[in-house]
Motif scaffolding. Structure first.
Motif, mmCIF file in Angstrom:
data_model
loop_
_atom_site.group_PDB
_atom_site.id
_atom_site.type_symbol
_atom_site.label_atom_id
_atom_site.label_comp_id
_atom_site.label_asym_id
_atom_site.label_seq_id
_atom_site.Cartn_x
_atom_site.Cartn_y
_atom_site.Cartn_z
ATOM 1 N N VAL A 336 6.540 64.865 53.744
ATOM 2 C CA VAL A 336 6.494 66.079 54.554
ATOM 3 C C VAL A 336 7.730 66.168 55.440
ATOM 4 N N LEU A 337 8.100 65.040 56.045
ATOM 5 C CA LEU A 337 9.299 65.012 56.891
ATOM 6 C C LEU A 337 10.550 65.373 56.094
ATOM 7 N N LYS A 338 10.635 64.878 54.863
ATOM 8 C CA LYS A 338 11.788 65.173 54.011
ATOM 9 C C LYS A 338 11.919 66.680 53.776
ATOM 10 N N THR A 339 10.788 67.342 53.467
ATOM 11 C CA THR A 339 10.816 68.786 53.234
ATOM 12 C C THR A 339 11.208 69.540 54.501
ATOM 13 N N ARG A 340 10.621 69.161 55.642
ATOM 14 C CA ARG A 340 10.938 69.849 56.903
ATOM 15 C C ARG A 340 12.410 69.656 57.294
ATOM 16 N N MET A 341 12.932 68.437 57.077
ATOM 17 C CA MET A 341 14.334 68.170 57.414
ATOM 18 C C MET A 341 15.277 68.942 56.501
ATOM 19 N N ALA A 342 14.891 69.095 55.224
ATOM 20 C CA ALA A 342 15.722 69.835 54.278
ATOM 21 C C ALA A 342 15.760 71.321 54.609
ATOM 22 N N LEU A 343 14.657 71.854 55.169
ATOM 23 C CA LEU A 343 14.553 73.283 55.461
ATOM 24 C C LEU A 343 15.014 73.642 56.874
ATOM 25 N N GLN A 348 17.865 72.608 65.063
ATOM 26 C CA GLN A 348 16.410 72.696 65.220
ATOM 27 C C GLN A 348 15.800 71.357 65.612
ATOM 28 N N TYR A 349 16.257 70.276 64.963
ATOM 29 C CA TYR A 349 15.800 68.919 65.302
ATOM 30 C C TYR A 349 17.020 68.047 65.539
ATOM 31 N N SER A 350 16.888 67.087 66.438
ATOM 32 C CA SER A 350 18.002 66.160 66.685
ATOM 33 C C SER A 350 18.018 65.009 65.690
ATOM 34 N N GLY A 351 16.911 64.817 64.982
ATOM 35 C CA GLY A 351 16.839 63.742 63.997
ATOM 36 C C GLY A 351 15.438 63.622 63.424
ATOM 37 N N MET A 352 15.235 62.599 62.623
ATOM 38 C CA MET A 352 13.936 62.406 61.959
ATOM 39 C C MET A 352 12.817 62.169 62.965
ATOM 40 N N LEU A 353 13.058 61.309 63.957
ATOM 41 C CA LEU A 353 12.027 60.994 64.940
ATOM 42 C C LEU A 353 11.661 62.219 65.766
ATOM 43 N N ASP A 354 12.670 63.014 66.108
ATOM 44 C CA ASP A 354 12.425 64.238 66.877
ATOM 45 C C ASP A 354 11.587 65.214 66.052
ATOM 46 N N CYS A 355 11.883 65.315 64.766
ATOM 47 C CA CYS A 355 11.122 66.181 63.866
ATOM 48 C C CYS A 355 9.665 65.726 63.800
ATOM 49 N N ALA A 356 9.442 64.428 63.619
ATOM 50 C CA ALA A 356 8.085 63.887 63.530
ATOM 51 C C ALA A 356 7.319 64.108 64.827
ATOM 52 N N ARG A 357 8.010 63.905 65.963
ATOM 53 C CA ARG A 357 7.370 64.061 67.275
ATOM 54 C C ARG A 357 6.929 65.509 67.495
ATOM 55 N N ARG A 358 7.760 66.455 67.111
ATOM 56 C CA ARG A 358 7.439 67.876 67.312
ATOM 57 C C ARG A 358 6.300 68.330 66.397
#
Length: 502
Positions: A336-343, A348-358
């Protein structure tokens, strides 16, 4: 001549057999230890080995090169190809001088006999010390290689000296000792598939490993080499993978995104670096997914209930699919993180951890399992068709072209891997597209909750059947480069890690 230097008993070799031969190898006339199943033949075994060595040493220079073996074995009525003889020299040449001295020759015979004994035991299903046509057919069938009874009898006749239509240990060993091919394990050794090839989707059935690879610890080196190859391959093809995700989510009849237009849009929005968005998490998930899948596969093999060293095709499919489901369930939040980071948009996000936290704060834990059901359902068609096509192509090649070795060569292996992966992806692609859209739509503000069935119906109603294959072009475009890159990197990492290739 060859038979006369070999031990006629079938006992297991003593632990110090190799050391004894090594210490006495420098003195050809020395008296050896009593027979224990090693290459001995009695107290004068060193003299007999020395006699065979001199017979093969055609130019009398104290070493056996490829030419010496070719001429010497031909005189003894044994015909081997140049490639086979080169394998023998490479296997025994410890000082890398291109030939075998007497000590290296003795060590080669002893080491090779131990390997042949493992093969003989794996073929001897009845454990009666003899191999018949049915046992050969069964062993090959366990590996997915189907041969007729006539073909099995033909194999038997080539080794059967006394006309009993069975092969005992002595006949097996005499035939193969100066022959580099090890038949059944060589098929497993050369035809690895899921370990070598990485096309971005780790849904294939895991590879089998030979008894020797397990005992020597080579299996984990193969897995590490495969993981490294997957990381390089995914990084090199990441722009095509991101384009595929964008087309799966955003392309429609009203927004007909093409390949060139997609790349232009990505570069205009975030620069060249944006082509690799989502690749970091895609590479990071290789290690845990491969490790969990391998461990789960070993456990599933026991649950399937087979007492064979290698599973039959349908057993491999069941065990591999269950192992894949366990591995995918464990690392699915990373998908799920991979898809969100690709899109994601720039900033929008500062990195993977920031994406997961949000995601966790805004959508809850359930968001990390959006699209889980179609992802699990996609494992069976992908793994099943990939395995079936690969095994079919492998069997066709082995039956038609495998004469002296099970080694298919680089191009045949790449072709089989590419075709089987393409067929597997084609079969499971609609489920993969629905999974990706479910992962993406959960992030849209005010978007209604979608289910797998409702999304299928919506796509078919608004876009037709073609809508289920959005992004297929860049997905297929990356298969050949991904397979080729992963193979080249895998082979080089094998050398670095000390994996022995035969």
């Amino acid at each position: 001549m060859v038979s006369s230097v070999l031990c006629r008993c079938v006992a297991s070799p003593p632990p110090d057999a190799a050391a004894t031969a090594s210490s006495s190898a420098s003195s050809p006339a020395s008296v050896g230890d009593p027979c224990g199943g090693a290459v001995c033949g009695g107290p004068d075994h060193q003299l007999r080995l020395w006699s065979l060595f001199q017979t093969l040493d055609v130019n009398r220079d104290g070493g056996l090169c490829v030419n010496d073996l070719a001429v010497g074995l031909r005189r003894l009525g044994l015909h081997r190809t140049e490639g086979e003889l080169r394998k023998i020299v490479q296997a025994g040449d410890k000082d890398l001088d291109g030939q075998l001295d007497f000590e290296e020759f003795v060590h080669y015979l002893q080491d090779h006999e131990k390997k042949l004994r493992l093969v003989f035991k794996s073929l001897d299903k009845k454990n009666d010390g003899r191999i018949d046509a049915q046992e050969i057919m069964q062993s090959l069938r366990d590996l997915g290689v189907k041969i007729s009874e006539q073909q099995a009898e033909k194999i038997l006749k080539s080794m059967d000296k006394n006309g009993t239509m069975t092969i005992d240990w002595n006949e097996w060993r005499d035939y193969h000792l100066l022959h580099p091919v090890e038949n059944i394990p060589e098929i497993i050794l050369y035809w690895k598939h899921s370990t070598i090839f990485d096309v971005g989707e780790n849904l294939t059935v895991p590879d089998e490993f030979t008894v020797e690879e397990r005992q020597t610890g080579m299996w984990w080196r193969h897995l590490v080499a495969g993981g490294g190859a997957g990381a390089v391959s995914r990084t090199c093809t990441a722009p095509l993978d991101r384009l595929k995700v964008l087309m799966q989510v955003h392309a429609s009849r009203s927004n007909n995104m093409c390949i060139v237009g997609g790349f232009t849009q990505m570069i205009r929005e975030g620069g060249a670096r944006s082509l690799w968005r989502g690749n970091g998490i895609n590479v990071l998930k290789i290690a845990p997914e491969s490790a969990i899948k391998f461990m789960a596969y070993e456990q599933m093999k026991r649950l399937v209930g087979s007492d064979q060293e290698t599973l039959r095709i349908h057993e491999r499919l069941v065990a591999g699919s269950l192992a894949g489901a366990i591995a995918q369930s464990s690392i699915y939040p990373m998908e799920v993180l991979k898809t969100r980071m690709a899109l994601r948009k720039t900033g929008q996000y500062s990195g993977m951890l920031d994406c997961a936290r949000r995601i966790l704060a805004k959508e809850g834990v359930a968001a990390f399992y959006k699209g889980y059901v179609p992802n699990m359902l996609g494992i069976i068609p992908y793994a099943g068709i990939d395995l079936a096509v690969y095994e079919t192509l492998k069997n066709m090649w082995l039956q038609r072209y495998a004469v002296n070795s099970a080694d298919p060569g680089v191009f045949v292996l790449l072709a089989c891997g590419t075709i089987s992966s393409t067929c597997g992806q084609l079969a499971s692609y609609p489920l993969a597209l629905v999974r990706t859209r479910m992962q993406a739509q959960a992030s849209i503000e005010g978007a209604p909750e979608v289910t797998m069935s409702s999304l299928f119906k919506q796509i078919l109603r608004t876009e037709g059947a073609f809508g289920l294959y959005r992004g297929l072009a860049p997905n297929f475009m990356k298969v050949i480069p991904a397979v080729s890159i992963s193979y080249v990197v895998y082979e080089n990492l094998k050398i670095t890690l000390g994996v022995q290739s035969r």
